[in-house]
Design a protein around this motif. Structure first.
Motif, PDB file in Angstrom:
ATOM      1  N   ILE A  86      -1.900   0.256   6.265  1.00 12.83           N
ATOM      2  CA  ILE A  86      -0.710   0.841   5.653  1.00 12.83           C
ATOM      3  C   ILE A  86      -0.348   0.030   4.413  1.00 12.83           C
ATOM      4  CG2 ILE A  86       1.732   1.360   5.968  1.00 12.83           C
ATOM      5  CD1 ILE A  86       1.156   1.786   8.930  1.00 12.83           C
ATOM      6  N   VAL A  87      -0.239   0.743   3.284  1.00 13.60           N
ATOM      7  CA  VAL A  87       0.056   0.094   2.007  1.00 13.60           C
ATOM      8  C   VAL A  87       1.529   0.264   1.701  1.00 13.60           C
ATOM      9  CG1 VAL A  87      -0.410   0.103  -0.472  1.00 13.60           C
ATOM     10  CG2 VAL A  87      -2.276   0.487   1.155  1.00 13.60           C
ATOM     11  N   THR A  88       2.167  -0.821   1.276  1.00 15.03           N
ATOM     12  CA  THR A  88       3.553  -0.757   0.818  1.00 15.03           C
ATOM     13  C   THR A  88       3.596  -1.213  -0.630  1.00 15.03           C
ATOM     14  OG1 THR A  88       3.959  -2.995   1.674  1.00 15.03           O
ATOM     15  CG2 THR A  88       4.512  -1.155   3.110  1.00 15.03           C
ATOM     16  N   GLY A  89       4.257  -0.416  -1.475  1.00 17.83           N
ATOM     17  CA  GLY A  89       4.334  -0.759  -2.882  1.00 17.83           C
ATOM     18  C   GLY A  89       3.210  -0.140  -3.685  1.00 17.83           C
ATOM     19  N   PRO A  90       3.246  -0.276  -5.009  1.00 16.88           N
ATOM     20  CA  PRO A  90       2.223   0.326  -5.880  1.00 16.88           C
ATOM     21  C   PRO A  90       0.877  -0.371  -5.738  1.00 16.88           C
ATOM     22  CG  PRO A  90       3.705  -1.069  -7.157  1.00 16.88           C
ATOM     23  CD  PRO A  90       4.280  -1.004  -5.781  1.00 16.88           C
ATOM     24  N   PRO A  91      -0.216   0.394  -5.811  1.00 16.22           N
ATOM     25  CA  PRO A  91      -1.558  -0.204  -5.695  1.00 16.22           C
ATOM     26  C   PRO A  91      -2.053  -0.722  -7.045  1.00 16.22           C
ATOM     27  CG  PRO A  91      -1.748   2.177  -5.775  1.00 16.22           C
ATOM     28  CD  PRO A  91      -0.284   1.874  -5.851  1.00 16.22           C
ATOM     29  N   GLY A  92      -1.436  -1.762  -7.562  1.00 12.88           N
ATOM     30  CA  GLY A  92      -1.837  -2.346  -8.841  1.00 12.88           C
ATOM     31  C   GLY A  92      -2.961  -3.347  -8.675  1.00 12.88           C
ATOM     32  N   LYS A  93      -2.959  -4.378  -9.523  1.00 15.16           N
ATOM     33  CA  LYS A  93      -4.008  -5.399  -9.407  1.00 15.16           C
ATOM     34  C   LYS A  93      -3.939  -6.070  -8.042  1.00 15.16           C
ATOM     35  CE  LYS A  93      -3.807  -9.391 -11.640  1.00 15.16           C
ATOM     36  NZ  LYS A  93      -3.978 -10.460 -12.662  1.00 15.16           N
ATOM     37  N   TYR A  94      -2.722  -6.253  -7.550  1.00 10.37           N
ATOM     38  CA  TYR A  94      -2.514  -6.736  -6.188  1.00 10.37           C
ATOM     39  C   TYR A  94      -1.925  -5.603  -5.353  1.00 10.37           C
ATOM     40  CZ  TYR A  94      -3.544 -11.587  -7.346  1.00 10.37           C
ATOM     41  OH  TYR A  94      -4.189 -12.745  -7.707  1.00 10.37           O
ATOM     42  N   ILE A  95      -2.306  -5.560  -4.095  1.00 10.71           N
ATOM     43  CA  ILE A  95      -1.841  -4.502  -3.204  1.00 10.71           C
ATOM     44  C   ILE A  95      -1.332  -5.135  -1.915  1.00 10.71           C
ATOM     45  CG2 ILE A  95      -4.140  -4.174  -2.210  1.00 10.71           C
ATOM     46  CD1 ILE A  95      -3.528  -1.187  -2.012  1.00 10.71           C
ATOM     47  N   ASN A  96      -0.213  -4.637  -1.421  1.00 13.81           N
ATOM     48  CA  ASN A  96       0.363  -5.164  -0.191  1.00 13.81           C
ATOM     49  C   ASN A  96      -0.121  -4.312   0.975  1.00 13.81           C
ATOM     50  OD1 ASN A  96       2.239  -5.869   1.973  1.00 13.81           O
ATOM     51  ND2 ASN A  96       3.411  -6.901   0.367  1.00 13.81           N
ATOM     52  N   ILE A  97      -0.987  -4.871   1.785  1.00 15.92           N
ATOM     53  CA  ILE A  97      -1.568  -4.146   2.910  1.00 15.92           C
ATOM     54  C   ILE A  97      -1.497  -5.027   4.154  1.00 15.92           C
ATOM     55  CG2 ILE A  97      -3.900  -4.920   2.266  1.00 15.92           C
ATOM     56  CD1 ILE A  97      -4.968  -2.288   3.374  1.00 15.92           C
ATOM     57  N   ARG A  98      -1.070  -4.443   5.253  1.00 21.65           N
ATOM     58  CA  ARG A  98      -0.847  -5.182   6.502  1.00 21.65           C
ATOM     59  C   ARG A  98       0.132  -6.341   6.274  1.00 21.65           C
ATOM     60  NH1 ARG A  98      -7.118  -5.897   8.547  1.00 21.65           N
ATOM     61  NH2 ARG A  98      -7.781  -3.761   8.103  1.00 21.65           N
ATOM     62  N   ASN A  99       1.109  -6.093   5.393  1.00 23.69           N
ATOM     63  CA  ASN A  99       2.121  -7.102   5.038  1.00 23.69           C
ATOM     64  C   ASN A  99       1.491  -8.343   4.417  1.00 23.69           C
ATOM     65  OD1 ASN A  99       4.333  -5.558   6.042  1.00 23.69           O
ATOM     66  ND2 ASN A  99       3.806  -6.194   8.134  1.00 23.69           N
ATOM     67  N   LYS A 100       0.343  -8.149   3.756  1.00 25.58           N
ATOM     68  CA  LYS A 100      -0.356  -9.251   3.100  1.00 25.58           C
ATOM     69  C   LYS A 100      -0.695  -8.841   1.665  1.00 25.58           C
ATOM     70  CE  LYS A 100      -3.457 -11.453   5.417  1.00 25.58           C
ATOM     71  NZ  LYS A 100      -2.935 -12.851   5.435  1.00 25.58           N
ATOM     72  N   SER A 101      -0.425  -9.711   0.711  1.00 23.08           N
ATOM     73  CA  SER A 101      -0.755  -9.437  -0.684  1.00 23.08           C
ATOM     74  C   SER A 101      -2.228  -9.746  -0.916  1.00 23.08           C
ATOM     75  CB  SER A 101       0.121 -10.285  -1.612  1.00 23.08           C
ATOM     76  OG  SER A 101      -0.206 -10.023  -2.965  1.00 23.08           O
ATOM     77  N   CYS A 102      -2.977  -8.720  -1.385  1.00 26.04           N
ATOM     78  CA  CYS A 102      -4.427  -8.865  -1.571  1.00 26.04           C
ATOM     79  C   CYS A 102      -4.824  -8.473  -2.988  1.00 26.04           C
ATOM     80  CB  CYS A 102      -5.185  -7.982  -0.580  1.00 26.04           C
ATOM     81  SG  CYS A 102      -4.846  -8.311   1.149  1.00 26.04           S
ATOM     82  N   ILE A 103      -5.894  -9.087  -3.473  1.00 22.36           N
ATOM     83  CA  ILE A 103      -6.497  -8.617  -4.722  1.00 22.36           C
ATOM     84  C   ILE A 103      -7.082  -7.241  -4.459  1.00 22.36           C
ATOM     85  CG2 ILE A 103      -8.224  -9.077  -6.497  1.00 22.36           C
ATOM     86  CD1 ILE A 103      -8.051 -12.045  -5.763  1.00 22.36           C
ATOM     87  N   ASN A 104      -6.722  -6.277  -5.288  1.00 21.88           N
ATOM     88  CA  ASN A 104      -7.084  -4.884  -5.025  1.00 21.88           C
ATOM     89  C   ASN A 104      -8.454  -4.546  -5.620  1.00 21.88           C
ATOM     90  OD1 ASN A 104      -7.151  -2.172  -4.520  1.00 21.88           O
ATOM     91  ND2 ASN A 104      -5.358  -1.646  -5.740  1.00 21.88           N
TER      92      ASN A 104
END
Length: 476
Positions: A86-104
């Motif tokens: 589950i993604v929260t927020g815009p899928p930019g260079k970084y993406i928040n997935i599983r409540n974790k900020s990841c390089i997209n």
């Protein structure tokens, strides 16, 4: 003038009756009898059945409606992935997935247009002026001035006479193909084309002949076979149209079509070229115009170019460009154009803004290429996998060097790698296909999407995490 006796008229009528073929008389007699029967027969009136309230309630209680869609089991792998990723927020260079900020590394945000502030501001301004939706097809009351502005901007950018926009990227090429190619026509298509093109081929009802991926010799073999058939039946050959359908940059392979050779075959065997550039538009060429600019080929050599606005431009929708008479035909025959609500005005305005940014800063394309080369070089160092795709392609597939005989097992292996990557701050995804509907199903892979905003430290981080994830999974 002297009139003939009535007996002569009767005589002529009798002679005509004798000259009438027997089968013709029989048909007429049958028709007369049928008419007489219809006139005198009583109309069917079903008996009225009066039900009591109790009987009505019993019938309603017994009735079980069929589901609109088949039931999906709770343990279906897609359901599990949806709940987990589950993604929260815009899928930019970084993406928040599983409540974790990841390089997209999963979103096709090649030029980093997502979360661009000027694009967001333009979209907000457009909402305040036009509202959210257009509420109708383009041919009725769904055409806004922002649609016409975007079409004009695209035509000018691509150096074409005219452009047409669709409200959905997938529907663009799948509508454009059947708008021109009909039953009885022939389409020569690369085996590696995306699913959107495959649906367009099916909708055209044309004769489809696939050639091996990027194999122009195999394509020419098919063209020669048809040339020999045409000599045997020249009348049919005159009314049979022929098309070559290719992708500029192939989504399933990350490589580029051999366009110079295909153009040569076009003129040699008199066929038309339709090219889908959803993953090469804004990516290839010095200014992002795509494969024609990359090879230095005049865009007029291609009969129709279609592309999505959902990758490099990061909006929603798609477009086709070409000669005016070619594009105008779609305004009456493109199903996705005629019968779908037009693109929401805010998305058209956002696409125009993004296109303007690309025009003013072609360095985005150069930076994307450099990042692609660096990512490709790093991924090639991972043992046990092969990197499918050209070094400068922003779409890359990581496949197993030694896949098993069980496709599901290979997918599970790659999913474990993707899960471990997310846990360590790099978001990637296993490439998904409609396996039962794909004409030529690609092998399982992790699909990587590179964007121009990544710096060298982030790229090194991506490579390190993926390398560690594969080593951990292979050691299990």
């Amino acid at each position: 003038m002297e009139t003939l006796p009535a007996t002569w008229d009767m005589y002529d009528l009798f002679q005509s009756f004798l000259r009438t073929p027997t089968y013709h008389l029989i048909v007429e007699v049958c028709l007369v009898l049928l008419i007489i029967k219809l006139i005198f027969s009583k109309s069917y009136k079903p008996e009225k059945t009066v039900l009591s309230e109790k009987e009505k309630d019993e019938l309603i209680a017994e009735w079980t409606p069929e589901p609109l869609v088949p039931d999906i089991p709770e343990d279906h792998p897609i359901i599990k992935l949806m709940e987990k990723n589950i993604v929260t927020g815009p899928p930019g260079k970084y993406i928040n997935i599983r409540n974790k900020s990841c390089i997209n590394m999963a979103t096709m945000n090649f030029l980093g247009m997502i979360s661009n502030k000027t694009i967001e501001e333009e979209a907000v301004r457009c909402i305040k002026k036009y509202g959210v939706g257009s509420c109708g097809p383009r041919g009725f009351y769904g055409t806004m001035d922002v649609h016409l502005e975007l079409e004009s901007h695209l035509a000018k950018f691509m150096n074409c006479e005219e452009a047409i926009i669709y409200s959905y990227g997938f529907a663009t090429i799948s509508s454009a193909i059947p708008a021109y190619s009909k039953r009885g026509d022939i389409i020569y298509c690369d085996e590696g084309v995306s699913f959107a093109i495959q649906k367009g081929l099916a909708a055209s009802r044309s004769e489809i002949r696939f050639f091996k991926h990027n194999d122009t010799e195999d394509l020419e073999r098919l063209l020669i076979e048809q040339q020999q058939k045409d000599k045997k039946n020249p009348k049919k050959a005159k009314v049979t149209r022929r098309f070559i359908v290719i992708e500029g940059l192939y989504l399933n392979y990350g490589d580029i079509c051999p366009l110079p050779k295909i153009v040569e075959l076009k003129w040699k065997y008199k066929v038309r070229i339709f090219m889908e550039e959803s993953f090469s538009f804004g990516v290839l060429g010095s200014s992002g115009k795509g494969v024609t600019e990359y090879y230095g080929i005049d865009i007029d050599e291609i009969d129709l170019i279609a592309a999505s606005l959902e990758n490099a431009i990061s909006s929603i929708g798609g477009f086709c460009v070409g000669k005016k008479y070619v594009i105008d035909h779609q305004r009456l025959s493109g199903l996705g154009y005629c019968f779908s609500a037009s693109q929401p005005p805010l998305l058209a305005a956002a696409a125009t803004q993004a296109l303007g940014i690309l025009e003013k800063d072609p360095g985005l394309v150069t930076q994307l290429k450099e990042n692609c080369l660096r990512v490709h070089e790093g991924l090639n160092k991972i043992e046990g996998v092969q990197i499918v795709g050209l070094p400068f392609s922003p779409v890359k597939h990581i496949r197993l060097v030694e896949p098993s005989d069980d496709r599901d097992l290979d997918i599970q292996t790659l999913e474990l790698v993707a899960d471990r990557s997310i846990e360590n701050g790099v978001a990637c995804t296993v490439a998904r296909y409609l396996e039962k509907e794909e004409k030529f199903l690609p092998p399982p892979s992790i699909r990587i999407a590179v964007n121009c905003q990544l710096n060298s430290t982030e790229i090194d981080r991506v490579v390190t995490v993926l390398n560690d994830s594969f080593n951990q999974v292979f050691s299990l």
